[in-house]
Motif scaffolding. Structure first.
Motif, PDB file in Angstrom:
ATOM      1  N   THR A 221       0.986  -1.148  -0.035  1.00 46.22           N
ATOM      2  CA  THR A 221      -0.021   0.135  -0.213  1.00 46.22           C
ATOM      3  C   THR A 221       1.196   0.894  -0.620  1.00 46.22           C
ATOM      4  OG1 THR A 221      -1.514  -1.331   1.654  1.00 46.22           O
ATOM      5  CG2 THR A 221      -1.668   0.912   1.402  1.00 46.22           C
ATOM      6  N   LEU A 222       1.717   1.351   0.560  1.00 49.81           N
ATOM      7  CA  LEU A 222       2.670   2.278   1.021  1.00 49.81           C
ATOM      8  C   LEU A 222       3.084   2.258  -0.749  1.00 49.81           C
ATOM      9  CD1 LEU A 222       4.661   4.637   2.671  1.00 49.81           C
ATOM     10  CD2 LEU A 222       5.878   2.455   3.013  1.00 49.81           C
ATOM     11  N   ASN A 223       3.913   1.461  -1.127  1.00 53.19           N
ATOM     12  CA  ASN A 223       4.609   1.912  -2.367  1.00 53.19           C
ATOM     13  C   ASN A 223       3.602   2.269  -3.186  1.00 53.19           C
ATOM     14  OD1 ASN A 223       7.164   0.604  -1.456  1.00 53.19           O
ATOM     15  ND2 ASN A 223       6.527  -1.231  -1.646  1.00 53.19           N
ATOM     16  N   SER A 224       2.345   1.612  -3.553  1.00 48.59           N
ATOM     17  CA  SER A 224       0.848   2.038  -4.557  1.00 48.59           C
ATOM     18  C   SER A 224       1.089   3.725  -4.117  1.00 48.59           C
ATOM     19  CB  SER A 224       0.463   0.905  -4.349  1.00 48.59           C
ATOM     20  OG  SER A 224       0.105   0.179  -4.530  1.00 48.59           O
ATOM     21  N   VAL A 225       0.944   4.026  -2.767  1.00 51.45           N
ATOM     22  CA  VAL A 225       1.147   5.970  -2.371  1.00 51.45           C
ATOM     23  C   VAL A 225       2.302   6.262  -2.930  1.00 51.45           C
ATOM     24  CG1 VAL A 225       0.987   7.361  -0.757  1.00 51.45           C
ATOM     25  CG2 VAL A 225      -0.714   4.976  -0.735  1.00 51.45           C
ATOM     26  N   LEU A 226       2.779   5.836  -2.493  1.00 50.36           N
ATOM     27  CA  LEU A 226       4.700   6.481  -3.261  1.00 50.36           C
ATOM     28  C   LEU A 226       4.584   6.430  -4.811  1.00 50.36           C
ATOM     29  CD1 LEU A 226       7.646   4.661  -0.681  1.00 50.36           C
ATOM     30  CD2 LEU A 226       6.194   7.203  -0.983  1.00 50.36           C
TER      31      LEU A 226
ATOM     32  N   PHE B 176       2.672  12.116 -10.097  1.00 51.29           N
ATOM     33  CA  PHE B 176       1.582  13.050 -10.154  1.00 51.29           C
ATOM     34  C   PHE B 176       2.620  14.264 -11.226  1.00 51.29           C
ATOM     35  CE2 PHE B 176       0.831  17.672  -9.083  1.00 51.29           C
ATOM     36  CZ  PHE B 176      -1.004  16.881  -9.605  1.00 51.29           C
ATOM     37  N   PRO B 177       3.358  14.558 -10.370  1.00 44.98           N
ATOM     38  CA  PRO B 177       4.577  15.335 -12.056  1.00 44.98           C
ATOM     39  C   PRO B 177       4.510  14.960 -13.656  1.00 44.98           C
ATOM     40  CG  PRO B 177       5.941  14.918 -10.520  1.00 44.98           C
ATOM     41  CD  PRO B 177       4.466  13.820  -9.864  1.00 44.98           C
ATOM     42  N   LEU B 178       5.034  13.303 -13.364  1.00 47.66           N
ATOM     43  CA  LEU B 178       5.044  13.335 -14.994  1.00 47.66           C
ATOM     44  C   LEU B 178       4.251  13.009 -15.888  1.00 47.66           C
ATOM     45  CD1 LEU B 178       7.359  10.280 -14.040  1.00 47.66           C
ATOM     46  CD2 LEU B 178       8.747  12.519 -14.960  1.00 47.66           C
TER      47      LEU B 178
ATOM     48  N   PHE C  31      16.880   1.716  -2.858  1.00 55.63           N
ATOM     49  CA  PHE C  31      16.388   3.541  -2.514  1.00 55.63           C
ATOM     50  C   PHE C  31      15.582   3.442  -4.221  1.00 55.63           C
ATOM     51  CE2 PHE C  31      17.998   7.090  -3.765  1.00 55.63           C
ATOM     52  CZ  PHE C  31      16.867   7.969  -2.557  1.00 55.63           C
ATOM     53  N   TRP C  32      16.757   2.824  -5.188  1.00 60.42           N
ATOM     54  CA  TRP C  32      16.735   2.986  -6.594  1.00 60.42           C
ATOM     55  C   TRP C  32      15.398   2.646  -7.132  1.00 60.42           C
ATOM     56  CZ3 TRP C  32      18.198   7.931  -7.889  1.00 60.42           C
ATOM     57  CH2 TRP C  32      19.252   8.683  -6.982  1.00 60.42           C
ATOM     58  N   ALA C  33      15.157   0.996  -6.729  1.00 58.46           N
ATOM     59  CA  ALA C  33      14.512   0.681  -7.917  1.00 58.46           C
ATOM     60  C   ALA C  33      12.896   0.714  -8.138  1.00 58.46           C
ATOM     61  CB  ALA C  33      13.908  -1.038  -6.799  1.00 58.46           C
ATOM     62  N   LEU C  34      12.404   2.267  -7.261  1.00 60.67           N
ATOM     63  CA  LEU C  34      11.242   2.118  -7.110  1.00 60.67           C
ATOM     64  C   LEU C  34      10.906   3.919  -8.395  1.00 60.67           C
ATOM     65  CD1 LEU C  34       8.182   1.824  -6.776  1.00 60.67           C
ATOM     66  CD2 LEU C  34       8.622   3.291  -4.315  1.00 60.67           C
ATOM     67  N   PRO C  35      11.873   4.016  -7.549  1.00 64.88           N
ATOM     68  CA  PRO C  35      12.090   5.179  -8.855  1.00 64.88           C
ATOM     69  C   PRO C  35      11.798   5.666 -10.179  1.00 64.88           C
ATOM     70  CG  PRO C  35      13.056   5.892  -6.446  1.00 64.88           C
ATOM     71  CD  PRO C  35      12.643   4.473  -6.328  1.00 64.88           C
TER      72      PRO C  35
ATOM     73  N   MET D 229      -4.254   8.707 -10.606  1.00 62.96           N
ATOM     74  CA  MET D 229      -4.470   7.949  -9.754  1.00 62.96           C
ATOM     75  C   MET D 229      -4.716   6.172  -9.473  1.00 62.96           C
ATOM     76  SD  MET D 229      -6.132  10.662  -7.168  1.00 62.96           S
ATOM     77  CE  MET D 229      -7.435  10.094  -7.954  1.00 62.96           C
ATOM     78  N   LEU D 230      -5.817   5.814 -10.634  1.00 68.94           N
ATOM     79  CA  LEU D 230      -5.998   4.743 -11.090  1.00 68.94           C
ATOM     80  C   LEU D 230      -5.054   3.974 -11.621  1.00 68.94           C
ATOM     81  CD1 LEU D 230      -9.405   4.725 -12.278  1.00 68.94           C
ATOM     82  CD2 LEU D 230      -9.102   4.713 -10.290  1.00 68.94           C
ATOM     83  N   ASP D 231      -3.879   4.715 -12.464  1.00 72.10           N
ATOM     84  CA  ASP D 231      -2.950   3.393 -12.976  1.00 72.10           C
ATOM     85  C   ASP D 231      -1.871   3.465 -11.703  1.00 72.10           C
ATOM     86  OD1 ASP D 231      -3.995   3.997 -15.443  1.00 72.10           O
ATOM     87  OD2 ASP D 231      -2.486   5.718 -16.232  1.00 72.10           O
ATOM     88  N   ALA D 232      -1.467   4.436 -11.257  1.00 75.83           N
ATOM     89  CA  ALA D 232      -0.715   4.026  -9.568  1.00 75.83           C
ATOM     90  C   ALA D 232      -0.938   2.851  -9.159  1.00 75.83           C
ATOM     91  CB  ALA D 232      -0.295   5.492  -9.454  1.00 75.83           C
ATOM     92  N   MET D 233      -1.934   2.807  -8.754  1.00 74.95           N
ATOM     93  CA  MET D 233      -2.499   2.102  -7.847  1.00 74.95           C
ATOM     94  C   MET D 233      -2.492   0.507  -8.341  1.00 74.95           C
ATOM     95  SD  MET D 233      -2.863   3.424  -5.021  1.00 74.95           S
ATOM     96  CE  MET D 233      -3.743   2.953  -3.833  1.00 74.95           C
TER      97      MET D 233
END
Length: 287
Positions: A66-71, A77-79, A151-155, A219-223
């Motif tokens: 859940t935290l990773n999905s929120v991140l 958002f900026p992208l 640290f870098w994988a999610l970004p 939001m839907l795509d990210a989650m």
């Protein structure tokens, strides 16, 4: 019309309604039913009430996902909301070669996510293009294993998802920009408004409905992010890229906990509906 029966329009809509019922309504109802059961595919489903939801509350892996999905949502958002608007403003100008630029920028959208993810794996490889550029420019002392670094994988995955979808969001904004009367910008120029002032005072307020659509879709795509995670990291390293979309798949198809996976999916579905409604209520008064 004379001789037309009341049910004639419904007959034309029947094939589409049948497909909608078979491929959406029925699976959705089945998933809701399974969320209250324990089901491992092999044994018959067993009703367990709210046990799956109780298990979810105490599942640390679920909260990590859940935290990773929120991140993921925050990072995209900026992208997918801000940058595409600026790109749309650029490509809406009458500049030489702008049609070619639009086509090239939209190309990743129609490219398979699997192909995109595999290509970006080579970019992020320890001996890949990105490390070659950064070490050659003196910005790195030694190459980084981006997809193996917590640290870098999610970004890295956020960058891939944003790069692929940015052109689609740009086209949404472009459609909105072309509905704005150009005389508004001409009047603003006469009054001495700068490019930034025209963007902030004219473009953004008039684009609020389109921005609302972009935010909801982002939001839907990210989650639901799954394919890039599946191809590039499988949720690792150390669950650093474990998203809710991948966690649901893993629970259902790797651990055969179909009931628990359905419960998590139901919660995700409710959260996405709530987020979409909240975004609609916030932007409704400003459009």
């Amino acid at each position: 019309m004379p001789g037309q029966r009341w049910y004639t329009p419904y007959l034309f809509a029947l094939p589409a309604l049948a497909l909608f019922g078979v491929f959406f309504v029925w699976p959705a109802l089945t998933a809701i039913q399974l969320s209250f059961m324990e089901y491992d595919v092999v044994s018959p489903p067993e009703f367990v009430g709210l046990d799956n939801f109780v298990k979810m509350v105490g599942d640390s892996t679920f909260w990590t996902a859940t935290l990773n999905s929120v991140l993921f949502l925050i990072g995209l958002f900026p992208l997918l909301v801000v940058a595409p608007l600026l790109l749309a403003v650029l490509v809406n100008q009458k500049l030489p070669g702008i049609r070619t630029f639009r086509m090239l920028y939209y190309l990743p959208v129609v490219t398979s996510m699997v192909a995109v993810a595999v290509a970006w794996e080579y970019v992020f490889h320890q001996q890949g293009v990105l490390n070659w550029i950064l070490t050659g420019a003196g910005l790195l002392d030694q190459p980084i294993q981006y997809l193996l670094d917590p640290f870098w994988a999610l970004p890295a995955l956020i960058l891939v998802e944003g790069w692929k979808s940015m052109g689609f969001y740009m086209m949404i904004y472009l459609a909105g920009l072309q509905t704005i009367d150009s005389s508004l910008y001409e009047a603003a120029r006469v009054d001495g408004a700068s490019a930034w002032q025209r963007l902030w005072r004219i473009t953004v307020p008039l684009m609020i409905p389109y921005i609302a659509v972009a935010i909801t879709m982002e939001m839907l795509d990210a989650m639901q992010a799954f394919t890039s995670v599946y191809v590039m990291t499988r949720g690792g390293p150390q669950d650093a890229t474990l998203t809710l979309g991948y966690y649901i798949w893993s629970a259902g198809f790797e651990h055969y906990a179909m009931g628990y996976a359905s419960a998590v999916g139901l919660v995700l579905w409710v959260v996405m509906i709530a987020m979409a409604m909240l975004n609609y209520r916030i932007t409704k008064g400003r459009s």
